[in-house]
Design an enzyme around this catalytic site. Sequence first.
Site, PDB file in Angstrom:
ATOM      1  N   ASP A  29     -31.809  49.147   7.045  1.00 17.66           N
ATOM      2  CA  ASP A  29     -31.304  48.837   5.563  1.00 17.66           C
ATOM      3  C   ASP A  29     -30.519  49.003   5.190  1.00 17.66           C
ATOM      4  OD1 ASP A  29     -32.265  51.603   6.602  1.00 17.66           O
ATOM      5  OD2 ASP A  29     -32.695  51.714   3.933  1.00 17.66           O
TER       6      ASP A  29
ATOM      7  N   HIS B  58     -35.004  47.151  14.607  1.00 19.60           N
ATOM      8  CA  HIS B  58     -35.377  46.715  13.646  1.00 19.60           C
ATOM      9  C   HIS B  58     -34.275  47.131  12.389  1.00 19.60           C
ATOM     10  CE1 HIS B  58     -37.178  46.261  10.094  1.00 19.60           C
ATOM     11  NE2 HIS B  58     -36.842  46.763   9.648  1.00 19.60           N
TER      12      HIS B  58
ATOM     13  N   ASP C  38     -40.329  47.117  22.095  1.00 17.47           N
ATOM     14  CA  ASP C  38     -39.593  47.103  21.316  1.00 17.47           C
ATOM     15  C   ASP C  38     -39.258  45.450  20.409  1.00 17.47           C
ATOM     16  OD1 ASP C  38     -36.817  46.425  21.217  1.00 17.47           O
ATOM     17  OD2 ASP C  38     -36.109  45.433  23.535  1.00 17.47           O
TER      18      ASP C  38
ATOM     19  N   GLU D  72     -36.991  51.709  14.629  1.00 13.46           N
ATOM     20  CA  GLU D  72     -35.651  51.377  13.896  1.00 13.46           C
ATOM     21  C   GLU D  72     -34.667  51.806  14.548  1.00 13.46           C
ATOM     22  OE1 GLU D  72     -36.338  51.704   9.746  1.00 13.46           O
ATOM     23  OE2 GLU D  72     -34.186  51.089   9.006  1.00 13.46           O
TER      24      GLU D  72
HETATM   25  O1  9MR Z   1     -36.810  58.984   9.396  1.00 18.08           O
HETATM   26  C1  9MR Z   1     -37.839  58.829   8.283  1.00 18.08           C
HETATM   27  C2  9MR Z   1     -39.057  59.630   8.716  1.00 18.08           C
HETATM   28  O2  9MR Z   1     -38.858  60.461   9.045  1.00 18.08           O
HETATM   29  C3  9MR Z   1     -39.967  58.967   7.862  1.00 18.08           C
HETATM   30  O3  9MR Z   1     -41.470  59.691   8.205  1.00 18.08           O
HETATM   31  C4  9MR Z   1     -39.759  57.463   7.248  1.00 18.08           C
HETATM   32  C5  9MR Z   1     -41.046  57.651   6.395  1.00 18.08           C
HETATM   33  O4  9MR Z   1     -40.327  57.601   4.951  1.00 18.08           O
HETATM   34  O5  9MR Z   1     -38.662  57.292   6.778  1.00 18.08           O
HETATM   35  C6  9MR Z   1     -37.434  57.770   8.085  1.00 18.08           C
HETATM   36  O6  9MR Z   1     -36.522  57.019   7.452  1.00 18.08           O
HETATM   37  C7  9MR Z   1     -35.997  55.604   7.481  1.00 18.08           C
HETATM   38  C8  9MR Z   1     -36.034  56.032   6.154  1.00 18.08           C
HETATM   39  O7  9MR Z   1     -36.650  56.026   4.836  1.00 18.08           O
HETATM   40  C9  9MR Z   1     -35.564  54.313   5.237  1.00 18.08           C
HETATM   41  N1  9MR Z   1     -33.836  53.776   6.342  1.00 18.08           N
HETATM   42  C10 9MR Z   1     -34.994  53.905   7.313  1.00 18.08           C
HETATM   43  C11 9MR Z   1     -35.436  55.097   8.097  1.00 18.08           C
HETATM   44  C12 9MR Z   1     -35.791  55.086   9.055  1.00 18.08           C
HETATM   45  O8  9MR Z   1     -36.778  54.311  10.114  1.00 18.08           O
END
Ligand code: 9MR
Length: 617
Positions: A203, A529, A577, A586
């Site tokens: 993102d 992602h 994947d 991601e």
């Molecule tokens: O790494 C984060 C993980 O620990 C959380 O459980 C998750 C849901 O809140 O979010 C992950 O971080 C994401 C972030 O919120 C937005 N950008 C992408 C991050 C990686 O997926």
Amino acid sequence: MPPTSRLRHPGRLAATLLTGSLLVGGLLTPSPAAAAPSAAATTAVRVNQVGYLPDGPKRATVVTTATQPLTWRLRDASGKVVASGATVPRGADTPSGQSVQVADFSSYRRSGSGYVLAVDGSSSVPFDIRANLYDALRSDAMAFFHHQRSGTPIDASLVGSAYARPAGHLGVAPNKGDTSVPCQATVCDYTRDVRGGWYDAGDHGKYVVNGGLSTWLVVNSFERAKRAGKDAALGDSTLRVPERGNGVPDVLDEARWELDFLMRMQVPEGKPYAGMAFHKIHDAAWTGMPTRPEQDAQPRELHRPSTAATLNLAAAAAQCARVFRPYDAAFAERCLSVARRAWTAARANPALYAPDSDSTGGGAYGDTNVTDEFYWAAAELYTATGESGYRDAVTGSSWHTSPTAFSAYGFGWADTAALGRLTLATVPHGLPAADRDRVRASVTAAADGYLSRMAAQGYAVPVPADGYFWGSNGEVANDAIVLAVAGELTGDKRYRTGALEAMDYLLGRNALGQSYITGYGEAASRNQHHRFWAHQLDASLPHPPAGSLAGGPNSALQDPVAQEKLAGCAPAACYIDDIGSYSTNEVAVNWNAPLAWLAAYAAERPSTGRQPWTDGS
Ligand code: 9MR
């Protein structure tokens, strides 16, 4: 310590599904051509698909129902058997749900390429044995951060034409830009210039908590290499960054790109909460997939300050003050002043928590326990200044003696006490020798725990069977850092072995026979992602660049693709994947940072014996 908010979020699952970044044109759309299980899963012999270091451990895991030892044979590129032996039956392996045996060919040390390990009629993918095995990954994993830079063009001369793109979020239409960003309603009545920094992940959000942790790891990788006398490999003109040749180590140039952004996130003097850091800045609503950064038309918003973000800023900026000083004293001084102000502001506002519910258009990074962040920031400020106020904050913190500073679930963006311990264990300071020795012992005790867990598992993974949560690959790499530091503290080679075996896991010796690092290995992730590296959705866009680490198995199945394709998976196999599976696949700065750290460590040609200590101990 039980898993905290970053680990599992019972209440978060529903919110994640509703707001998850797979929204395409407002509809939840299954991504096309969900990737088939990896090709390498067809071979029962799981190896590090890139290979092994001549002087390193060389183990493979064999999936088999056989209960008696089997014969393993190592063949060279010509097919000749160059070593052989018997596997060790391990039986049922809970995290993978498989029955496995382990082949150990560590005693074979000759370099070459095209080796194959054959066991019971199955052959591994071909792999190398060579000393420069990790040289390319060292620079690719670090180059990830340059690719993720916001507010600057990514130039073809550095990254190749497929990965070049215009600057994102500088206010050129349709971008609203990060140059003059308003707060969310009721948070503030002014705008801030918060350009620059790294996009967090797939993102376009920029989050101080995760940015601070990732910057710390990048800078720490340089600091550790320097302690070992091996920082030349991370020095000036070693990386593909625009600042090559400026006299400053390239790894620090890369970190500075984020540090400048983090410091812009500090609330200015004269405003409410002055000195605190805004928790994050991101789009008002999730954008669809794909969306290149410069095409993001969403309004950008600053979210309310938080104590956690403020302390992450304090910690990263204080570390900056210490490490940048020999290269840019003025910048180091600026970092220190920001860190001091952040610390003071956090002390005045010790419980301004970022809520888990704030996940529209960006991740929440919620955290309601910031005592560990206070400890980490105090440790950084103390080692940067030697001042008694910060020392008292270190010694007065329950985290200074807590046995759970290194939890079974490793450190991470919500659990930062271990970072304070790592700094206090490795950087000279004025605490009594007994105290310093106790801190060092806590690092080796944590590493011992990871080694025992690895020894008990068929795939030698340092995380527990219930530790496969969102970003588990980052956790594996973080644990490997603790192992590497324990090796540095003690000179005990078992720790280096453990750190290298964690790399084996990431590169294919795992339940799926999957290399989680793009461009490395026969069956490597390549559909992570990401809104720009979205080849799976749009063939004109690239796959992620080499050296991009996938989040990895997540048994909570927190996205629709994972729920559809992975139901019933064993924890270590809950990965796909597919670009739609943001909860398993991601990329993120806090996962690539420990990968880059580990790759730099693994790429070093080891010195014999114990590393010299700058404090003479
Ligand atoms: O790494 C984060 C993980 O620990 C959380 O459980 C998750 C849901 O809140 O979010 C992950 O971080 C994401 C972030 O919120 C937005 N950008 C992408 C991050 C990686 O997926």
